[in-house]
Design an enzyme around this catalytic site. Structure first.
Site, PDB file in Angstrom:
ATOM      1  N   CYS A  26     -31.550  19.380  45.676  1.00  0.00           N
ATOM      2  CA  CYS A  26     -30.108  19.215  45.461  1.00  0.00           C
ATOM      3  C   CYS A  26     -29.443  18.873  46.786  1.00  0.00           C
ATOM      4  CB  CYS A  26     -29.490  20.477  44.865  1.00  0.00           C
ATOM      5  SG  CYS A  26     -29.408  21.839  46.029  1.00  0.00           S
ATOM      6  N   CYS A  29     -29.647  21.229  49.670  1.00  0.00           N
ATOM      7  CA  CYS A  29     -30.937  21.228  50.379  1.00  0.00           C
ATOM      8  C   CYS A  29     -30.825  20.382  51.641  1.00  0.00           C
ATOM      9  CB  CYS A  29     -32.039  20.650  49.488  1.00  0.00           C
ATOM     10  SG  CYS A  29     -32.534  21.697  48.128  1.00  0.00           S
ATOM     11  N   ASP A 436     -15.918 -16.158  65.914  1.00  0.00           N
ATOM     12  CA  ASP A 436     -16.451 -17.025  66.968  1.00  0.00           C
ATOM     13  C   ASP A 436     -16.471 -18.452  66.403  1.00  0.00           C
ATOM     14  OD1 ASP A 436     -18.048 -17.925  69.237  1.00  0.00           O
ATOM     15  OD2 ASP A 436     -19.707 -17.949  67.801  1.00  0.00           O
ATOM     16  N   ASP A 636     -22.472 -15.109  66.327  1.00  0.00           N
ATOM     17  CA  ASP A 636     -23.908 -15.364  66.158  1.00  0.00           C
ATOM     18  C   ASP A 636     -24.705 -15.350  67.454  1.00  0.00           C
ATOM     19  OD1 ASP A 636     -22.934 -17.827  67.227  1.00  0.00           O
ATOM     20  OD2 ASP A 636     -24.720 -18.821  66.442  1.00  0.00           O
ATOM     21  N   ASP A 640     -21.584 -13.082  71.989  1.00  0.00           N
ATOM     22  CA  ASP A 640     -20.699 -12.366  71.063  1.00  0.00           C
ATOM     23  C   ASP A 640     -21.039 -10.876  70.975  1.00  0.00           C
ATOM     24  OD1 ASP A 640     -19.368 -14.755  70.258  1.00  0.00           O
ATOM     25  OD2 ASP A 640     -21.065 -15.228  68.960  1.00  0.00           O
TER      26      ASP A 640
END
Length: 748
Positions: A26, A29, A436, A636, A640
């Site tokens: 559960c 736990c 970008d 990318d 960046d």
């Protein structure tokens, strides 16, 4: 599920591990295991995910190791799996557990139903009915339900508690109370109290809880379906070429540098390069594009993609956990194991919930025993049992992680890789999106957009000479022109004496004539005149932020070529969709202002900044965050990375650098900007589902506990039956899981 331990050393010298855990039944736990491991020396961070049955750790390997952590977890009844092939073991264990649960459920039903029927319909009419019910109850409690008592005992030894504690206490009290009234009925009867038995409550409660867990196991398997599908992209058997002989081996036996034979229809097992052959490969699982990609010698192939019609021999470069597919699986698993702020709050509540409920149960018992009507002991006992059963925090604990697992899995299915739960929680809140330019809004590589010849129709020879010059140059623009000409099936001319001029272009000789390719500086250097009409067109292209390349024969310009980093076809519409969600879009670029202005106008962006260094992007984001903005950035490149890390939500293009993807919290595997709006909508839908789950879980407990305690008894004489409490508790967990699974089919 991917279950092998994953070890990564971070910058601070700490070790990160992601492993699977057995024995959690559960949500409390997970809290118990976290609270038990966190105080250990050398443990920096612990995060336990109950639905995923996983454990994420950050620890100092000089102070503690995984074997010691496994031993500590074992002290309170949990098993950490450290085997290399834990994925195979966990699948077997999950199947065995599901089958064992099924058998226990059937056995409990076989014995519990007769007890229920006797108690409800034939009480007082069957000789030795109490003894019969007791005999039928023993296998239910001490075989079907024995794990409740084992776990509760282990917890008690370490002053801990979970749902099993509640079940063991309630059913154990009900059973022992009934046994005493069966064996020694005169004990209560002498006090004028009827010796009632509650065997039916004890056995039916266990039956209902086993039913709930059985259904819950099936539902949890569905929430992790995305991971299982990704793992299914790995072939089980692979054909390798060793010493010139074809051999069939297991996927796990592949070595780096191995020659692998791919037949039509084979799934590619590793990341590598084509050594021999030509074929088309379906890369839709990575790119999202349905059109197969042609693969020739030297070209890259990725694990999980499918070889189509031709045969290939590839050489493996990245194997096992190094492949892009394994990285995707690992990041999705890590995301599903991570917790947003809302879940951490729920965990804190769940951690104190069980002790509070036990306290409420004792208070309820005392109130009924002191102030309740006769038979006080019976009413007090029934109320105690009912409170302990109905207050189980399972629904509360499942509310957040199940919705996150489905949301993250759906994101992965649609090509959006979500690194952590916090980003999914935050994405719908963003009010500013930073984009970008190069590689994000644009394709990220120069392409020929226009070519005009001085004559109406160029000769094949001139095109062949142009190809001959550009194919020898290593400049990216020369590569773009080469690709364009080869795509148009131009045949390369057999030219002589190639010479390159840094920053200007190149020349070549053919049958005594000098041919130049380059910029105006090269033309001026060799006194080549540019015709007025071509010069006018060239200036117009420059205003459109295109790079102009001149091709001349002796003193005459034969052609002008426009090369540019083209805007992605979906960029304008994608940006419009984001704006429609109420998000401001800003473009940041290191390129010059003229280029930035042209690109911004093309895609409908009003705010942009040009000539920025990588550090400038991070500083700009930090500046607007101080104004109270919640910022997402999509990029990318390595340049960046700082901005992606600084942003509240970093979004990396799948075609970009590894560093960008590591810095970002979301990765668009197809690099399609449309996925940004989808990610925002997915975030919103997931958080709506979490709120719905938490609302119903809290409402259930707020209403159910007072009713179970008997608050309605003075008004209407209603006292909740413990059997009904067990059914309601199981139903609440199932309803939360069902609501989370609805997210799979919700329109986004």
């Amino acid at each position: 599920m991917e279950t092998e331990q994953i070890l990564i050393e971070n910058k601070a010298g700490l070790q990160n591990a992601n492993v699977r855990v057995l024995g959690m039944t559960c949500a409390s736990c997970a809290v118990s295991l976290e609270s038990y491991l966190k105080p250990l020396d050398g443990v920096s961070d612990v995060s336990v995910n109950y639905p995923n049955q996983s454990l994420s750790l950050t620890y100092d390997k000089n102070q503690i190791n995984l074997n010691q952590l496994k031993q500590k977890a074992g002290e309170i009844g949990y098993e950490i799996l450290l085997e290399k092939n834990a994925s195979n073991k966990i699948e077997e264990i999950e199947k065995e557990n599901h089958q064992r649960l099924r058998i226990k459920l059937i056995v409990s039903a076989v014995f519990a139903i007769p007890v229920f029927v006797i108690a409800m319909f034939f009480m007082g009419t069957i000789p030795y009915e109490n003894w019969i019910m007791m005999g039928f109850s023993i296998p239910v409690l001490f075989w079907s339900g024995r794990e409740f008592f084992i776990v509760a005992w282990k917890k008690m030894l370490h002053f801990s508690a979970n749902m099993d504690t509640l079940v063991a206490l309630s059913t154990g009290v009900a059973f022992m109370f009934s046994v005493i009234n069966t064996v020694l009925p005169q004990f209560l009867e002498k006090q004028g109290i009827a010796a009632h038995v509650y065997f039916e409550s004890a056995v039916v409660i266990i039956m209902f809880i086993l039913l709930g867990r059985y259904l819950e196991e099936g539902a949890k398997n569905k929430t992790s379906l995305a991971i299982k599908k990704l793992m299914g992209l790995r072939p089980k058997k692979v054909t390798v070429i060793r010493n010139g002989v074809d051999q069939t081996i297991s996927y796990h036996e592949i070595n780096r540098g191995e020659l692998i034979l791919l037949k039509p229809g084979d799934r590619i097992p590793v990341d590598g390069k084509v050594k021999k052959g030509y074929s088309f490969v379906d890369e839709s699982m990575i790119s999202g594009e349905p059109i197969a990609v042609g693969k020739n010698k030297g070209e890259k192939v990725l694990a999980g993609t499918i070889n189509q019609k031709g045969s290939l021999v590839i050489i493996s470069e990245k194997i096992g956990e190094e492949t892009l597919l394994s990285q995707i699986i690992r990041q999705v698993e890590k995301a599903q194991a991570s917790k947003p702020k809302i879940q951490k709050l729920v965990d804190q509540i769940a951690g104190i919930f069980v002790p509070v409920v036990i306290g409420l149960g004792i208070i309820t018992f005392m109130i009924w025993f002191v102030f309740g009507p006769e038979p006080r002991v019976v009413h007090a006992m029934v109320s105690l049992i009912t409170v302990l059963i109905i207050a189980c925090p399972c629904a509360l604990g499942l509310a957040t992680p199940t919705a996150l697992m489905v949301g993250i899995g759906r994101g992965a299915h649609h090509g959006t890789l979500i690194k952590d739960a916090q980003s999914l929680e935050m994405a719908y809140k963003i009010d500013t999106l930073i984009l970008d330019k190069t590689g994000t809004i644009t394709e990220g590589k120069p392409m020929v957009t226009d070519i005009i010849w001085s004559e109406e129709k160029s000769s094949e020879l001139l095109q062949g000479i142009l190809l001959s010059i550009e194919s020898r140059s290593e400049h990216p623009i020369a590569e773009a022109i080469t690709m364009y000409l080869r795509k148009n099936q131009v045949v390369e001319a057999n030219t002589e004496l190639f010479e390159s001029f840094t920053g200007m272009g190149a020349l070549i000789y053919f049958k005594g004539h000098k041919y130049l390719v380059g910029n105006t500086k090269l033309m001026d250097l060799h006194k080549v005149k540019i015709a007025a009409n071509l010069d006018k067109i060239a200036r117009q292209w420059e205003e459109e932020a295109k790079t102009v390349v001149y091709f001349s024969n002796d003193n005459k310009v034969e052609a002008i070529i426009a090369v540019a980093d083209q805007v992605k076809s979906e960029a304008e519409m994608a940006i419009k969709q984001v704006k429609n969600l109420g998000v401001e879009v800003v473009m940041l670029t290191g390129d010059n202002k003229a280029v930035a202005e042209v690109i911004a106008q093309k895609v409908g962006i009003k705010a942009y900044k040009a000539n920025l260094l990588p550090s400038d992007k991070g500083a700009y984001i930090e500046e607007i965050q101080k104004q109270g903005k919640i910022v997402a950035m999509a990029g990318d490149g390595i340049n960046d990375a700082q901005g992606l890390a600084q942003a509240d939500v970093g979004i990396a293009m799948g075609s970009g650098s590894d560093i960008a993807m590591e810095s970002a919290s979301l990765t668009l595997m197809s690099s399609n900007l449309n996925q940004i709006a989808v990610a925002i909508k997915l975030s919103k839908s997931t958080m709506q589902t979490i709120r719905q789950n938490l609302f119903w879980a809290f409402i259930y407990n707020l209403i159910a506990i007072p009713v179970a305690a008997g608050i309605l008894y003075p008004i209407s004489g209603f006292l909740l039956n413990p059997m009904i409490a067990g059914a309601a508790m199981a139903l609440s967990s199932i309803s939360v899981l069902a609501n989370s699974l609805r997210l799979k089919n919700r329109t986004i």
